[in-house]
Design an enzyme around this catalytic site. Structure first.
Site, PDB file in Angstrom:
ATOM      1  CG  HIS A   1     -15.120  21.160 -16.509  1.00  0.00           C
ATOM      2  ND1 HIS A   1     -14.614  22.163 -15.745  1.00  0.00           N
ATOM      3  CD2 HIS A   1     -16.090  21.712 -17.254  1.00  0.00           C
ATOM      4  CE1 HIS A   1     -15.254  23.277 -16.002  1.00  0.00           C
ATOM      5  NE2 HIS A   1     -16.159  23.028 -16.921  1.00  0.00           N
ATOM      6  N   PRO A   2     -11.561  18.580 -16.895  1.00  0.00           N
ATOM      7  CG  PRO A   2      -9.669  19.583 -15.969  1.00  0.00           C
ATOM      8  CD  PRO A   2     -10.978  19.898 -16.663  1.00  0.00           C
TER       9      PRO A   2
ATOM     10  CB  SER B   1      -7.740  23.247 -15.219  1.00  0.00           C
ATOM     11  OG  SER B   1      -9.040  23.383 -15.739  1.00  0.00           O
TER      12      SER B   1
ATOM     13  CD  GLU C   1     -10.077  27.025 -12.007  1.00  0.00           C
ATOM     14  OE1 GLU C   1     -10.484  28.079 -12.512  1.00  0.00           O
ATOM     15  OE2 GLU C   1     -10.357  25.894 -12.464  1.00  0.00           O
ATOM     16  CD  GLN C   2      -7.172  19.593 -11.163  1.00  0.00           C
ATOM     17  OE1 GLN C   2      -6.444  18.695 -10.751  1.00  0.00           O
ATOM     18  NE2 GLN C   2      -7.974  19.426 -12.216  1.00  0.00           N
TER      19      GLN C   2
ATOM     20  CG  PHE D   1     -15.871  15.027  -8.504  1.00  0.00           C
ATOM     21  CD1 PHE D   1     -17.074  14.946  -7.818  1.00  0.00           C
ATOM     22  CD2 PHE D   1     -14.834  15.764  -7.952  1.00  0.00           C
ATOM     23  CE1 PHE D   1     -17.235  15.591  -6.591  1.00  0.00           C
ATOM     24  CE2 PHE D   1     -14.984  16.399  -6.729  1.00  0.00           C
ATOM     25  CZ  PHE D   1     -16.184  16.309  -6.051  1.00  0.00           C
TER      26      PHE D   1
ATOM     27  CB  ALA E   1     -16.119  25.702  -7.633  1.00  0.00           C
ATOM     28  CB  VAL E   2     -10.866  23.017  -6.024  1.00  0.00           C
ATOM     29  CG1 VAL E   2     -11.303  21.688  -6.617  1.00  0.00           C
ATOM     30  CG2 VAL E   2     -10.032  23.815  -6.993  1.00  0.00           C
TER      31      VAL E   2
END
Length: 170
Positions: A67-68, A84, A87-88, A119, A122-123
């Site tokens: 994961h980034p 990703s 999500e970000q 870190f 799940a944002v």
């Protein structure tokens, strides 16, 4: 795509279709295929999570490390996967101020130094301030607690990705 269409796929197509559900870890879909056909998306998710739980600690760590970082170098360089990135961006991390990016960079460095993995959060449902607050809280935890939390967060991310890929149709 529908669940019936996914259930009708052979192993290679199934894995190809679900390869991104668990970030850069197609082995999860490969392991879950053995439990097909799936009656529900929840059953598919459960099979995938069970594959992660049954994996070796080294494989679990590799999954976490796949994961980034949140708002990290990959985001700045636009090297994130489409999932990703979405999500970000949804949490506003692509719109951080210079101060917020500096705070996140410091937290990423501290977290990675302490735990040896990025870190994971799940944002969905978080904004930038919430992400930073959660990050600051969790960096204070012990390794075992945070390792387990990272796997739980990855399972939440995977469930959201499955929902996007296989929406319930009326």
């Amino acid at each position: 795509m529908t669940l019936a269409e996914l259930n009708a796929m052979g192993r290679a197509a199934f894995v190809a279709e679900l390869r991104g559900v668990f970030e850069h870890s197609p082995w999860v879909a490969e392991q879950a295929f053995a439990a097909a056909p799936f009656a529900t998306v929840d059953a598919l998710h459960r099979a995938m999570v069970d594959a992660v739980r049954a994996a070796s600690r080294d494989d679990q760590l590799a999954l976490i490390r796949a994961h980034p970082e949140l708002a990290g170098r990959a985001m700045v360089r636009k090297e994130l996967t489409a999932d990703s990135t979405s999500e970000q961006s949804g949490a506003g991390l692509d719109r951080c101020s210079a101060e917020e990016l500096a705070r996140l960079a410091g937290l990423n460095a501290r977290y990675n130094a302490k735990f040896g993995f990025p870190f994971i959060l799940a944002v969905k449902g978080y904004d930038r301030n919430g992400v930073i607050a959660e990050f600051a809280r969790r960096v204070e935890r012990d390794y075992a607690t945070e390792f387990d939390e990272a796997l739980a967060q990855i399972a939440r991310i995977a469930r959201a990705r499955l929902s996007d890929k296989l929406p319930v149709r009326a």
